[in-house]
Motif scaffolding. Structure first.
Motif, short mmCIF file in Angstrom:
data_model
loop_
_atom_site.label_atom_id
_atom_site.label_comp_id
_atom_site.label_asym_id
_atom_site.label_seq_id
_atom_site.Cartn_x
_atom_site.Cartn_y
_atom_site.Cartn_z
N TYR A 51 29.58 43.30 62.12
CA TYR A 51 29.21 42.32 62.98
C TYR A 51 30.54 41.41 63.16
O TYR A 51 30.89 41.29 64.35
CB TYR A 51 28.32 41.47 62.36
N LYS A 52 31.14 41.29 61.93
CA LYS A 52 32.58 40.38 62.17
C LYS A 52 33.73 41.20 63.01
O LYS A 52 34.16 40.68 63.80
CB LYS A 52 33.01 40.10 60.83
N TYR A 55 32.10 41.40 67.05
CA TYR A 55 31.82 40.17 67.86
C TYR A 55 32.76 39.03 67.30
O TYR A 55 32.85 38.25 68.27
CB TYR A 55 30.39 39.77 67.63
N MET A 56 33.37 39.05 66.37
CA MET A 56 34.17 38.17 66.05
C MET A 56 35.75 38.70 66.02
O MET A 56 36.60 37.75 66.00
CB MET A 56 34.01 37.80 64.73
#
Length: 78
Positions: A51-52, A55-56
């Motif tokens: 996820y990091k 999306y980040m």
């Protein structure tokens, strides 16, 4: 201390002692929650890192990571 306060405290201690036995349902559910946390922690951290990355923008995106069941089936068929 007043007599009423002593009775309340003794009742609380009695309930606490009864609940610390192995038959306490709250204690069993806590054990199950902690055990599940340890069992699934590897998967959780993999998903968190993915996820990091996606999306980040922190880290590298793993192209081989199968997030959904359908993706896993396609990967196994290849």
């Amino acid at each position: 201390m007043s007599k009423e306060l002593v009775l309340v405290i003794s009742k609380m201690i009695k309930e606490w002692c009864e609940c610390t036995s192995s038959a306490c349902p709250r204690q069993k559910s806590t054990f199950v929650n902690v055990a599940t946390l340890f069992i699934l922690s590897g998967t959780f951290f993999k998903l968190l890192k993915d996820y990091k990355a996606r999306y980040m923008g922190i880290g590298k995106v793993d192209k081989d990571m199968a997030l959904f069941y359908e993706d896993k089936k396609e990967k196994e068929e290849k």
